[in-house]
Design an enzyme around this catalytic site. Structure first.
Site, PDB file in Angstrom:
ATOM      1  N   HIS A  45       0.845  -0.928   0.034  1.00 43.69           N
ATOM      2  CA  HIS A  45      -0.042  -0.073   0.097  1.00 43.69           C
ATOM      3  C   HIS A  45       0.672   1.243  -0.062  1.00 43.69           C
ATOM      4  O   HIS A  45       2.092   1.127   0.203  1.00 43.69           O
ATOM      5  CB  HIS A  45      -1.105  -0.079   1.157  1.00 43.69           C
ATOM      6  CG  HIS A  45      -0.425   0.346   2.378  1.00 43.69           C
ATOM      7  ND1 HIS A  45       0.334  -0.754   3.239  1.00 43.69           N
ATOM      8  CD2 HIS A  45      -0.418   0.979   3.477  1.00 43.69           C
ATOM      9  CE1 HIS A  45       0.554  -0.421   4.257  1.00 43.69           C
ATOM     10  NE2 HIS A  45       0.417   0.690   4.651  1.00 43.69           N
ATOM     11  N   HIS A 101       1.642   3.957   1.910  1.00 41.93           N
ATOM     12  CA  HIS A 101       2.269   4.657   3.090  1.00 41.93           C
ATOM     13  C   HIS A 101       3.524   4.761   2.861  1.00 41.93           C
ATOM     14  O   HIS A 101       4.443   3.888   2.618  1.00 41.93           O
ATOM     15  CB  HIS A 101       1.550   4.082   4.262  1.00 41.93           C
ATOM     16  CG  HIS A 101       0.217   4.363   4.789  1.00 41.93           C
ATOM     17  ND1 HIS A 101      -0.639   3.565   5.545  1.00 41.93           N
ATOM     18  CD2 HIS A 101      -0.701   5.279   4.244  1.00 41.93           C
ATOM     19  CE1 HIS A 101      -2.003   4.416   5.682  1.00 41.93           C
ATOM     20  NE2 HIS A 101      -1.839   5.275   4.876  1.00 41.93           N
ATOM     21  N   ASP A 156       5.948   4.839   5.132  1.00 42.87           N
ATOM     22  CA  ASP A 156       6.559   3.931   5.793  1.00 42.87           C
ATOM     23  C   ASP A 156       6.717   2.453   4.963  1.00 42.87           C
ATOM     24  O   ASP A 156       7.509   1.613   5.434  1.00 42.87           O
ATOM     25  CB  ASP A 156       6.584   3.608   7.082  1.00 42.87           C
ATOM     26  CG  ASP A 156       4.975   3.157   7.307  1.00 42.87           C
ATOM     27  OD1 ASP A 156       4.457   3.272   6.439  1.00 42.87           O
ATOM     28  OD2 ASP A 156       4.871   2.417   8.407  1.00 42.87           O
ATOM     29  N   HIS A 157       6.228   2.484   3.763  1.00 46.44           N
ATOM     30  CA  HIS A 157       6.250   1.304   3.158  1.00 46.44           C
ATOM     31  C   HIS A 157       6.869   1.237   1.700  1.00 46.44           C
ATOM     32  O   HIS A 157       7.359   0.212   1.248  1.00 46.44           O
ATOM     33  CB  HIS A 157       4.787   0.480   2.826  1.00 46.44           C
ATOM     34  CG  HIS A 157       4.147   0.107   4.506  1.00 46.44           C
ATOM     35  ND1 HIS A 157       4.126  -1.161   4.453  1.00 46.44           N
ATOM     36  CD2 HIS A 157       3.903   0.843   5.497  1.00 46.44           C
ATOM     37  CE1 HIS A 157       3.667  -1.317   5.894  1.00 46.44           C
ATOM     38  NE2 HIS A 157       3.459   0.033   6.198  1.00 46.44           N
ATOM     39  N   HIS A 212      -7.343  -0.478   5.531  1.00 45.32           N
ATOM     40  CA  HIS A 212      -6.438   0.222   6.022  1.00 45.32           C
ATOM     41  C   HIS A 212      -6.088   1.384   5.126  1.00 45.32           C
ATOM     42  O   HIS A 212      -6.251   2.637   5.597  1.00 45.32           O
ATOM     43  CB  HIS A 212      -5.170  -0.635   6.506  1.00 45.32           C
ATOM     44  CG  HIS A 212      -4.001   0.282   6.858  1.00 45.32           C
ATOM     45  ND1 HIS A 212      -4.066   0.745   8.082  1.00 45.32           N
ATOM     46  CD2 HIS A 212      -2.824   0.571   6.144  1.00 45.32           C
ATOM     47  CE1 HIS A 212      -2.859   1.528   8.104  1.00 45.32           C
ATOM     48  NE2 HIS A 212      -2.145   1.386   7.006  1.00 45.32           N
ATOM     49  N   ASP A 241      -0.159  -3.670   6.486  1.00 43.05           N
ATOM     50  CA  ASP A 241      -0.584  -3.203   7.689  1.00 43.05           C
ATOM     51  C   ASP A 241      -2.554  -3.759   7.789  1.00 43.05           C
ATOM     52  O   ASP A 241      -3.136  -2.721   8.163  1.00 43.05           O
ATOM     53  CB  ASP A 241      -0.835  -1.472   7.630  1.00 43.05           C
ATOM     54  CG  ASP A 241       0.780  -1.077   7.916  1.00 43.05           C
ATOM     55  OD1 ASP A 241       1.664  -1.887   8.369  1.00 43.05           O
ATOM     56  OD2 ASP A 241       0.937   0.211   7.639  1.00 43.05           O
ATOM     57  N   HIS A 263       4.647  -4.471  11.239  1.00 40.59           N
ATOM     58  CA  HIS A 263       5.073  -3.839  12.505  1.00 40.59           C
ATOM     59  C   HIS A 263       5.149  -4.651  13.592  1.00 40.59           C
ATOM     60  O   HIS A 263       4.340  -5.460  13.664  1.00 40.59           O
ATOM     61  CB  HIS A 263       3.938  -2.562  12.727  1.00 40.59           C
ATOM     62  CG  HIS A 263       4.112  -1.459  11.680  1.00 40.59           C
ATOM     63  ND1 HIS A 263       5.009  -0.416  11.918  1.00 40.59           N
ATOM     64  CD2 HIS A 263       3.322  -1.181  10.637  1.00 40.59           C
ATOM     65  CE1 HIS A 263       4.711   0.468  10.766  1.00 40.59           C
ATOM     66  NE2 HIS A 263       3.733   0.005  10.185  1.00 40.59           N
TER      67      HIS A 263
HETATM   68 ZN   LIG Z   1      -0.190   1.814   6.359  1.00 40.53          ZN
END
Ligand SMILES: [Zn+2]
Length: 271
Positions: free
Chosen positions: A58, A60, A62-63, A122, A143, A181
């Site tokens: 996805h 985001h 941090d990915h 998410h 996530d 995570h």
């Molecule tokens: Zn995420």
């Protein structure tokens, strides 16, 4: 078919609590959700691995944050440009191969075949990658599903998330759940507030606390384990329904209603 003996799956820690997953044979590697390039480059160098493929669940930061630097580093080494696969329903500039439900990602090196699942909730277009080597099943779920928890609903609806989690719940029990995570201990605190009598959950708290004291990741877990301890996969269990009712009046006990209340309860829960 890929041979389990040849494929290794490793987590690489990034930022405070992210895990980047790396699947490799002796020579080549796939990474999932490289939010940061530096720890991946370090691992590739140390293990003399060539990165052939990047999988994105996805959009985001941090990915996906490390993708551009990984591509630049590969180019600086004179290596072929890794192929970047990601969700068709999200606009991610670095993604060149856009995927939807049931698409197959067939990789030559390391020899591996991933099946795509659409798991919105998410984010609106979140996907997951399922890898079955014949000996071991793996789900790389970003996530969507966490150990003893699930992702927040930033873009999707409770009904979508229940459907998405249902797909993951239906995978074989022994499937390894590679989430993105390390949220396990705080997730367990919430889960025990919902189900204080759940014996599997009480035992898991002891195990997970010991693992974290030793600095060991609590993931991957398995689908079977999550079904016994994760309240978000247990919205049809009497104990979970009763606990949600005690917390807040609910109009019915439909799994989507129970899930929606459980998710908003967790959103404001202080561990
Ligand atoms: Zn995420």
């Amino acid at each position: 078919m890929p041979d389990d003996n040849l494929l290794q799956v490793r987590s690489i820690a990034a930022y405070d609590d992210n895990y980047i997953w790396l699947i490799s044979d002796k020579h080549c590697a796939v990474v999932v959700d490289p939010g940061d390039a530096a720890p991946v480059i370090q691992y590739l160098k140390e293990h003399h691995l060539t990165l052939t493929t990047i999988l994105i669940t996805h959009h985001h930061a941090d990915h996906i944050g490390g993708v551009a630097n990984l591509l630049a580093w590969c180019a600086s080494q004179g290596l072929a440009k890794p192929v970047v696969y990601g969700p068709a329903h999200e606009d991610i500039a670095v993604v060149t191969e856009r995927l939807i439900e049931s698409d197959i990602v067939s990789i030559a090196s390391p020899a591996s075949v991933f099946t795509v699942l659409d798991v919105p909730g998410h984010t609106a277009g979140h996907i997951a990658f399922y890898l079955n080597t014949g000996h071991q099943q793996h789900i790389f779920c970003g996530d969507t599903l966490f150990a003893t928890g699930c992702g927040r609903l930033f873009e999707g609806t409770p009904a979508q998330m229940v459907d998405s989690l249902g797909k993951l719940k239906n995978l074989p029990d022994q499937t390894l759940v590679h989430c993105a995570h390390e949220y396990t201990l705080s997730n367990i605190k919430f889960a025990l507030t919902v189900e204080p009598q759940n014996k599997d959950l009480l035992a898991w708290q002891e195990t997970a606390q010991a693992m974290r004291r030793q600095g060991v990741p609590t993931v991957p877990t398995t689908v079977g384990h999550e079904k016994s301890v994760n309240p978000f996969l247990r919205c049809e269990e009497a104990s979970v329904i009763e606990s949600v009712k005690q917390h807040q009046a609910i109009k019915d006990t439909d799994p989507v209603t129970v899930f929606a209340h459980l998710r908003s309860w967790k959103d404001t829960f202080k561990a």
